[in-house]
Scaffold this active site. Structure first.
Site, PDB file in Angstrom:
ATOM      1  N   HIS A  90     -10.160  -4.955  -3.416  1.00 40.23           N
ATOM      2  CA  HIS A  90      -8.954  -4.589  -2.927  1.00 40.23           C
ATOM      3  C   HIS A  90      -9.131  -5.110  -1.360  1.00 40.23           C
ATOM      4  O   HIS A  90     -10.123  -4.598  -0.651  1.00 40.23           O
ATOM      5  CB  HIS A  90      -8.148  -3.657  -3.397  1.00 40.23           C
ATOM      6  CG  HIS A  90      -8.535  -2.493  -2.562  1.00 40.23           C
ATOM      7  ND1 HIS A  90      -9.499  -1.403  -3.092  1.00 40.23           N
ATOM      8  CD2 HIS A  90      -8.692  -1.742  -1.649  1.00 40.23           C
ATOM      9  CE1 HIS A  90     -10.469  -0.738  -2.858  1.00 40.23           C
ATOM     10  NE2 HIS A  90      -9.612  -0.943  -1.365  1.00 40.23           N
ATOM     11  N   LEU A  91      -8.498  -6.361  -1.324  1.00 38.20           N
ATOM     12  CA  LEU A  91      -8.313  -6.998   0.030  1.00 38.20           C
ATOM     13  C   LEU A  91      -6.990  -6.323   1.190  1.00 38.20           C
ATOM     14  O   LEU A  91      -6.054  -5.655   0.467  1.00 38.20           O
ATOM     15  CB  LEU A  91      -8.118  -7.887   0.277  1.00 38.20           C
ATOM     16  CG  LEU A  91      -7.506  -9.097   1.942  1.00 38.20           C
ATOM     17  CD1 LEU A  91      -8.557  -9.109   2.855  1.00 38.20           C
ATOM     18  CD2 LEU A  91      -6.708 -10.442   0.873  1.00 38.20           C
ATOM     19  N   ASP A 116       0.645  -0.950  -0.166  1.00 37.74           N
ATOM     20  CA  ASP A 116      -0.246   0.257  -0.295  1.00 37.74           C
ATOM     21  C   ASP A 116       0.699   1.055   0.235  1.00 37.74           C
ATOM     22  O   ASP A 116       1.969   1.095   0.993  1.00 37.74           O
ATOM     23  CB  ASP A 116      -0.474   0.021   1.355  1.00 37.74           C
ATOM     24  CG  ASP A 116      -2.116   0.976   1.408  1.00 37.74           C
ATOM     25  OD1 ASP A 116      -3.066   0.797   1.669  1.00 37.74           O
ATOM     26  OD2 ASP A 116      -1.406   2.654   1.109  1.00 37.74           O
ATOM     27  N   ILE A 117       0.521   1.745  -0.807  1.00 46.43           N
ATOM     28  CA  ILE A 117       1.197   3.545  -1.168  1.00 46.43           C
ATOM     29  C   ILE A 117       1.175   4.651  -0.023  1.00 46.43           C
ATOM     30  O   ILE A 117       2.226   4.999   0.466  1.00 46.43           O
ATOM     31  CB  ILE A 117       0.645   4.352  -2.346  1.00 46.43           C
ATOM     32  CG1 ILE A 117       1.642   5.359  -3.056  1.00 46.43           C
ATOM     33  CG2 ILE A 117      -0.259   5.074  -2.053  1.00 46.43           C
ATOM     34  CD1 ILE A 117       1.313   5.935  -4.248  1.00 46.43           C
TER      35      ILE A 117
HETATM   36  P1  5GP Z   1      -9.801   2.056   0.467  1.00 39.51           P
HETATM   37  O1  5GP Z   1     -10.237   3.442   0.822  1.00 39.51           O
HETATM   38  O2  5GP Z   1     -10.130   1.816  -0.688  1.00 39.51           O
HETATM   39  O3  5GP Z   1     -10.126   0.411   0.484  1.00 39.51           O
HETATM   40  O4  5GP Z   1      -7.697   1.892   0.080  1.00 39.51           O
HETATM   41  C1  5GP Z   1      -7.300   2.069  -0.799  1.00 39.51           C
HETATM   42  C2  5GP Z   1      -5.971   1.936  -0.699  1.00 39.51           C
HETATM   43  O5  5GP Z   1      -5.403   1.692  -1.736  1.00 39.51           O
HETATM   44  C3  5GP Z   1      -5.229   3.152   0.541  1.00 39.51           C
HETATM   45  O6  5GP Z   1      -5.248   2.049   1.127  1.00 39.51           O
HETATM   46  C4  5GP Z   1      -4.641   4.123  -0.274  1.00 39.51           C
HETATM   47  O7  5GP Z   1      -3.675   4.024   0.565  1.00 39.51           O
HETATM   48  C5  5GP Z   1      -4.117   2.262  -2.241  1.00 39.51           C
HETATM   49  N1  5GP Z   1      -3.672   3.858  -2.760  1.00 39.51           N
HETATM   50  C6  5GP Z   1      -4.504   3.971  -3.130  1.00 39.51           C
HETATM   51  N2  5GP Z   1      -3.738   4.605  -4.692  1.00 39.51           N
HETATM   52  C7  5GP Z   1      -2.519   3.550  -4.463  1.00 39.51           C
HETATM   53  C8  5GP Z   1      -1.474   3.417  -5.744  1.00 39.51           C
HETATM   54  O8  5GP Z   1      -1.516   4.223  -6.453  1.00 39.51           O
HETATM   55  N3  5GP Z   1      -0.642   2.444  -5.660  1.00 39.51           N
HETATM   56  C9  5GP Z   1      -0.660   1.471  -4.472  1.00 39.51           C
HETATM   57  N4  5GP Z   1       0.411   0.619  -4.178  1.00 39.51           N
HETATM   58  N5  5GP Z   1      -1.343   2.154  -3.448  1.00 39.51           N
HETATM   59  C10 5GP Z   1      -2.393   2.553  -3.590  1.00 39.51           C
END
Ligand code: 5GP
Ligand code: ZN
Length: 163
Positions: A119-120, A44-45
């Protein structure tokens, strides 16, 4: 799905979906931890814990509510969820995590998702989840469902009746 499909808005997003880009290995920034024919696991980024990975299917599907969209069958969803969890746990073990009771696996539920590609979240150890992001990954909240709870929920869900 055709452009004329009622849900074609979702289809439109595939071209710009960041996780589609990562899952097809066209995004060179992502740190891929593990991959196979169907799934990719990457860092995760914006990690919320020392270990924070995301497991995604290579094929675009919206979220853990995709079942309701009719794009995936109950059986397929159960199978993919199981495989995603297995991959997440394997990555944790590969990274030296030994206490597999102190891990958190789960999904944000719409509308509490920021990327519309299933996504998990895979986090460890749970006691090191950042205080600031703790609530975001809190089980039994409206926004977050653990992989275990979702699997249980799907197990109890009867397959759709065929006429
Ligand atoms: P959500 O809030 O949708 O469950 O989580 C999305 C996750 O994706 C977040 O934890 C965010 O940090 C991660 N994320 C968003 N964009 C990117 C990206 O471009 N690369 C990576 N590696 N992670 C990302
Ligand atoms: Zn996608």
């Amino acid at each position: 799905m055709s452009r004329n499909h009622p849900d074609s808005n979702e289809d439109d997003k595939v071209e710009t979906c960041i996780f589609c880009l990562i899952a097809s290995e066209r995004d060179k920034e992502a740190e891929i931890m593990k991959k196979d024919k169907e799934l990719v696991c990457f860092k995760d980024i914006n990690p919320a814990a020392p270990h924070h990975y995301l497991v995604v299917p290579r094929q675009h599907m919206h979220s853990c509510s995709s079942l309701n969209s009719g794009h995936i069958s109950l059986g397929q969803l159960k199978w993919i969820m199981k495989r995603m969890a297995e991959m997440g746990k394997t990555v944790l073990r590969d990274q030296g995590v030994t206490n597999m009771k102190d891990i958190r696996l789960g999904f944000h539920q719409p509308p509490y998702i920021s990327v519309n590609h299933l996504h998990l979240h895979v986090l460890a150890p749970t006691n090191k989840i950042s205080e600031y992001l703790m609530y975001k990954f809190m089980p039994k909240t409206v926004a977050f469902i653990t992989e275990e709870s979702l699997t249980m929920h799907l197990k109890n869900k009867a397959p759709p009746v065929k006429y």
